[in-house]
Structures are given as structure tokens and as C-alpha cells.
Design a protein around this motif. Structure first.
Motif, mmCIF file in Angstrom:
data_model
loop_
_atom_site.group_PDB
_atom_site.id
_atom_site.type_symbol
_atom_site.label_atom_id
_atom_site.label_comp_id
_atom_site.label_asym_id
_atom_site.label_seq_id
_atom_site.Cartn_x
_atom_site.Cartn_y
_atom_site.Cartn_z
ATOM 1 N N GLN A 8 -1.884 2.966 19.736
ATOM 2 C CA GLN A 8 -2.098 1.588 19.284
ATOM 3 C C GLN A 8 -1.876 0.617 20.428
ATOM 4 O O GLN A 8 -2.638 -0.331 20.616
ATOM 5 C CB GLN A 8 -1.157 1.260 18.119
ATOM 6 C CG GLN A 8 -1.215 -0.190 17.671
ATOM 7 C CD GLN A 8 -0.257 -0.516 16.554
ATOM 8 O OE1 GLN A 8 -0.250 0.148 15.521
ATOM 9 N NE2 GLN A 8 0.560 -1.549 16.742
ATOM 10 N N GLN A 15 0.861 -1.183 0.000
ATOM 11 C CA GLN A 15 0.000 0.000 0.000
ATOM 12 C C GLN A 15 0.899 1.234 0.000
ATOM 13 O O GLN A 15 1.902 1.263 0.710
ATOM 14 C CB GLN A 15 -0.904 0.033 1.224
ATOM 15 C CG GLN A 15 -2.039 -0.969 1.203
ATOM 16 C CD GLN A 15 -2.938 -0.833 2.415
ATOM 17 O OE1 GLN A 15 -2.629 -0.105 3.362
ATOM 18 N NE2 GLN A 15 -4.051 -1.534 2.396
ATOM 19 N N ASP A 38 -2.572 10.510 11.301
ATOM 20 C CA ASP A 38 -3.831 9.964 11.825
ATOM 21 C C ASP A 38 -4.412 8.930 10.871
ATOM 22 O O ASP A 38 -4.823 7.837 11.290
ATOM 23 C CB ASP A 38 -4.836 11.085 12.065
ATOM 24 C CG ASP A 38 -4.491 11.942 13.281
ATOM 25 O OD1 ASP A 38 -3.662 11.480 14.097
ATOM 26 O OD2 ASP A 38 -5.028 13.056 13.404
ATOM 27 N N ALA A 39 -4.446 9.258 9.584
ATOM 28 C CA ALA A 39 -4.972 8.309 8.600
ATOM 29 C C ALA A 39 -4.044 7.112 8.438
ATOM 30 O O ALA A 39 -4.488 5.963 8.327
ATOM 31 C CB ALA A 39 -5.172 9.015 7.260
ATOM 32 N N LEU A 40 -2.749 7.380 8.445
ATOM 33 C CA LEU A 40 -1.766 6.318 8.245
ATOM 34 C C LEU A 40 -1.823 5.287 9.368
ATOM 35 O O LEU A 40 -1.667 4.082 9.136
ATOM 36 C CB LEU A 40 -0.364 6.932 8.165
ATOM 37 C CG LEU A 40 0.808 5.999 7.875
ATOM 38 C CD1 LEU A 40 0.683 5.393 6.490
ATOM 39 C CD2 LEU A 40 2.124 6.749 7.999
ATOM 40 N N GLN A 63 -0.252 13.321 7.647
ATOM 41 C CA GLN A 63 -1.106 12.170 7.350
ATOM 42 C C GLN A 63 -1.058 11.073 8.415
ATOM 43 O O GLN A 63 -1.591 9.981 8.217
ATOM 44 C CB GLN A 63 -0.732 11.570 6.000
ATOM 45 C CG GLN A 63 0.658 10.943 5.945
ATOM 46 C CD GLN A 63 0.874 10.123 4.678
ATOM 47 O OE1 GLN A 63 0.000 9.380 4.229
ATOM 48 N NE2 GLN A 63 2.045 10.270 4.079
ATOM 49 N N ARG A 87 1.284 5.376 0.560
ATOM 50 C CA ARG A 87 0.722 6.599 1.151
ATOM 51 C C ARG A 87 1.694 7.736 0.867
ATOM 52 O O ARG A 87 2.824 7.725 1.383
ATOM 53 C CB ARG A 87 0.532 6.432 2.657
ATOM 54 C CG ARG A 87 -0.329 5.234 3.055
ATOM 55 C CD ARG A 87 -1.787 5.425 2.663
ATOM 56 N NE ARG A 87 -2.599 4.292 3.061
ATOM 57 C CZ ARG A 87 -3.164 4.141 4.260
ATOM 58 N NH1 ARG A 87 -2.971 5.072 5.186
ATOM 59 N NH2 ARG A 87 -3.890 3.081 4.532
ATOM 60 N N ALA A 106 -4.398 4.544 11.292
ATOM 61 C CA ALA A 106 -5.757 4.116 11.625
ATOM 62 C C ALA A 106 -5.828 2.612 11.846
ATOM 63 O O ALA A 106 -6.640 2.122 12.624
ATOM 64 C CB ALA A 106 -6.725 4.541 10.519
ATOM 65 N N GLU A 107 -4.973 1.869 11.130
ATOM 66 C CA GLU A 107 -4.878 0.424 11.318
ATOM 67 C C GLU A 107 -3.558 0.101 12.011
ATOM 68 O O GLU A 107 -2.556 0.779 11.812
ATOM 69 C CB GLU A 107 -4.960 -0.291 9.967
ATOM 70 C CG GLU A 107 -6.306 -0.135 9.274
ATOM 71 C CD GLU A 107 -6.372 -0.953 7.992
ATOM 72 O OE1 GLU A 107 -6.036 -2.152 8.039
ATOM 73 O OE2 GLU A 107 -6.738 -0.379 6.959
#
Length: 337
Positions: A110, A53, A64-66, A62, A55, A68-69
């Protein structure tokens, strides 16, 4: 196994990603997802792999989005380099210090959800320097106290301590590896003060002029790209006991003078290559590079079965074998072939 590489489109990030994809596993677990985060887009072969993936964009913006998992392993390679940090203090603070702390905080969140990431931080030999109150020893070993003499080195050392403390608190399973100057790097020159240590080989082998800003007797500590990637992987896969505490680990170094580097260039590329290097001293670069240690005794790295490169001629040949499309020198191509 879900892995993140920051700086995943850079030279080391690209090489690390290809190595991981070829291996297909890390820490004994299959590689299910490899996320590459960088300002620019990674190489086409990486983007084409179904396990990858991509990004792109500013890492700090980025995060927070990065994040997220969750990730099992994070390789944090992204950084502003030494010359950039000296020229732009705010850039260095944001790219190196602020971004690393934010990434560690994301890993802390996390961990609060029950998944502690293994966090591999790429530090640098630039954490060492000669201080009037604490001069550098002739040989730096695993007990030598860092006294950085550049903004880049100070930022890397602060981040080492953050990784150690987040590890102590159980927020990450962190380990920092102090990389030697990597030579020979492919591609275009970057803003690193040490960039000429690749340029005086890479450019002549491509038929281009190169400038060396330091005297030929200057000693430096180097590692080839292959040795550097092997070090990062060994640090990532080591048990906490084998890593030997929370303090950053010095990767192994090959000590050479600039003259010995040019002798190796001549041995591989002949008069044609050697004649393309000229000396043009730069006091600013001399001060930065001259402040870095050149000789290391890395017992902790040896415990992980890591060894330095044998000689610089083989390092030059490694570059020619890995990047023949960037080499026009026929003697070098014949020797590497």
C-alpha cells in the motif's frame, strides 16, 4: 478515515470498534469506514452500523482481498493467546508471526502506492521474563530489555521488531503497545494463561465456581478494559515525537496480588461471591504467570497522559456496570447501580 481492526469480533476489538463508532473520528478525521476482520461474526450492533464492513474467515487466507483497498489506520489485535501458543507451537507461529508479517507486507505494498498506514500493534507484557543471564529488575521501566520466556512472548517480541523495522523503512507508521493483562474480561474463558485473572471475578459474580491456579500472594500487573482501550487510542493518535521512537511502549499497570483481587471481589460481591473461589495450584500456569513482571514504571505512557487504574475494587465495579446481564450477585448490582 478508513480503519481496519483485526480481531474485530473479539472482546477488545468489539470494545474498540464501539468506542470509535461512538467518537465518530480518529486522529482528527471523520470515521468513514470501519472494517472488522475476524474468524467469527461481530456483535449485531456493530454489523448494523452503516460505517462497518465485516470480513470473516482466516486472516492470513483473506489478506489479499482484505487489503485490496487502502487503510489510514490498522489496529492489529488478532492473535493466538499464550496458553494456545504453548500447547500448539505451529498455531502460534502461524497466527502471531506469519500473519503479522503478511499484514505488514500488505501495508508495504500500500505504501508503494503512496499511502502509508498508521499501524498499531497490540503486544504484551509477556515479552518480559526472568533470564538467568539477565534477571528482571524489581520494577520494569521503558528501558528494560525484553527476555520472553514463552512462545507467545517471543512471537510478540519478534513482531514488535518487525513493526519497528517496517517503520524505519517508511513502509508503515508503526507503534506497538504492550498491553497488561486485561481484567475483568467478559464472556467465556479463553486459552490464555492469564485467563483466571478474569475468571476469579467474572464467574463468582455470575454465581459460578472459579478455580485460582496460583497462590494468593502472586503479584500481577493488570489494566481494566477501559484503560486498555484508552491506551490503544492514545498510541494510535500520538505524534511520532510524542510516541518517543520506534520501540514498543509499556501501557500503565495496576499492581495487585491475587489476594487483593479476591478482597475486592468480597467488597463488591460479599461472602456469596468470595465463597465460590477455590485454590487449585497448576505448576504450568504458575510458571508462566510467575515469569511476568508485576511492577512497571511507564514514563512514556505518562507522557501520553495515560494513568493506571486506581484500585481493583473500581475495576470490578466497572465490569458490573458494563455487563449487568452477566451478573447475578445482587449486592454487586446494587453497589454498581
Amino acid at each position: 478515515m478508513r480503519v481496519l481492526i483485526t480481531g474485530g469480533a473479539g472482546f477488545l476489538g468489539t470494545r474498540l470498534a464501539r468506542t470509535l463508532l461512538q467518537r465518530g473520528q480518529l486522529c482528527g478525521a471523520p470515521l468513514a469506514r470501519l472494517v472488522l476482520a475476524d474468524l467469527g461474526r461481530p456483535a449485531d450492533d456493530l454489523c448494523a452500523d452503516a460505517r462497518v464492513q465485516v470480513r470473516t474467515g482466516d486472516l492470513l487466507a483473506q489478506l489479499d482481498a482484505l487489503m485490496a483497498e487502502p487503510y489510514d489506520v490498522v489496529f492489529h489485535l488478532a492473535a493466538a493467546v499464550s496458553g494456545e501458543c504453548e500447547a500448539d507451537f505451529d498455531l502460534g507461529l502461524r497466527a502471531n508471526l506469519d500473519t503479522t508479517r503478511a499484514l505488514l507486507e500488505a501495508c508495504r505494498r500500500q505504501a508503494a502506492r503512496g499511502r502509508v498506514a498508521r499501524f498499531v500493534f497490540s503486544s504484551s507484557v509477556a515479552v518480559f521474563g526472568a533470564d538467568p543471564a539477565l534477571p528482571l529488575p524489581e520494577v520494569v521501566d521503558d528501558r528494560t530489555l525484553p527476555t520472553p520466556q514463552s512462545s507467545y512472548g517471543i512471537q510478540k517480541f519478534i513482531c514488535e521488531q518487525l513493526v519497528a523495522d517496517y517503520t524505519r523503512k517508511g513502509y508503515v507508521d508503526g507503534r506497538a503497545a504492550r498491553l497488561m493483562t486485561v481484567s475483568v474480561r467478559p464472556g467465556r474463558p479463553n486459552g490464555a494463561a492469564s485467563g483466571f485473572l478474569s475468571g476469579i471475578v467474572r464467574e463468582p459474580l455470575a454465581g459460578l465456581l472459579a478455580v485460582c491456579p496460583v497462590p494468593p500472594e502472586t503479584r500481577v500487573a493488570l489494566a481494566s478494559p477501559a484503560t486498555t482501550i484508552a491506551g490503544l487510542l492514545a498510541v494510535a493518535e500520538a505524534s511520532r515525537e510524542d510516541f518517543g521512537g520506534r520501540t514498543a511502549l509499556n501501557l500503565p499497570a495496576l499492581t495487585v496480588t491475587v489476594q487483593q483481587m479476591l478482597d475486592a471481589l468480597h467488597a463488591v460481591g460479599g461472602d456469596e461471591a468470595r465463597s465460590l473461589v477455590r485454590f487449585e495450584r497448576d505448576p504450568h500456569i504458575e510458571r508462566i504467570v510467575g515469569g511476568w513482571p508485576a511492577r512497571f514504571s511507564s514514563a512514556r505512557a505518562a507522557h501520553l497522559r495515560l494513568i493506571p487504574d486506581g484500585d481493583f475494587r473500581e475495576v470490578v465495579l466497572q465490569y458490573v456496570r458494563d455487563h449487568p446481564q452477566a451478573v447475578t450477585n445482587r449486592q454487586a448490582l446494587r453497589l454498581a447501580g
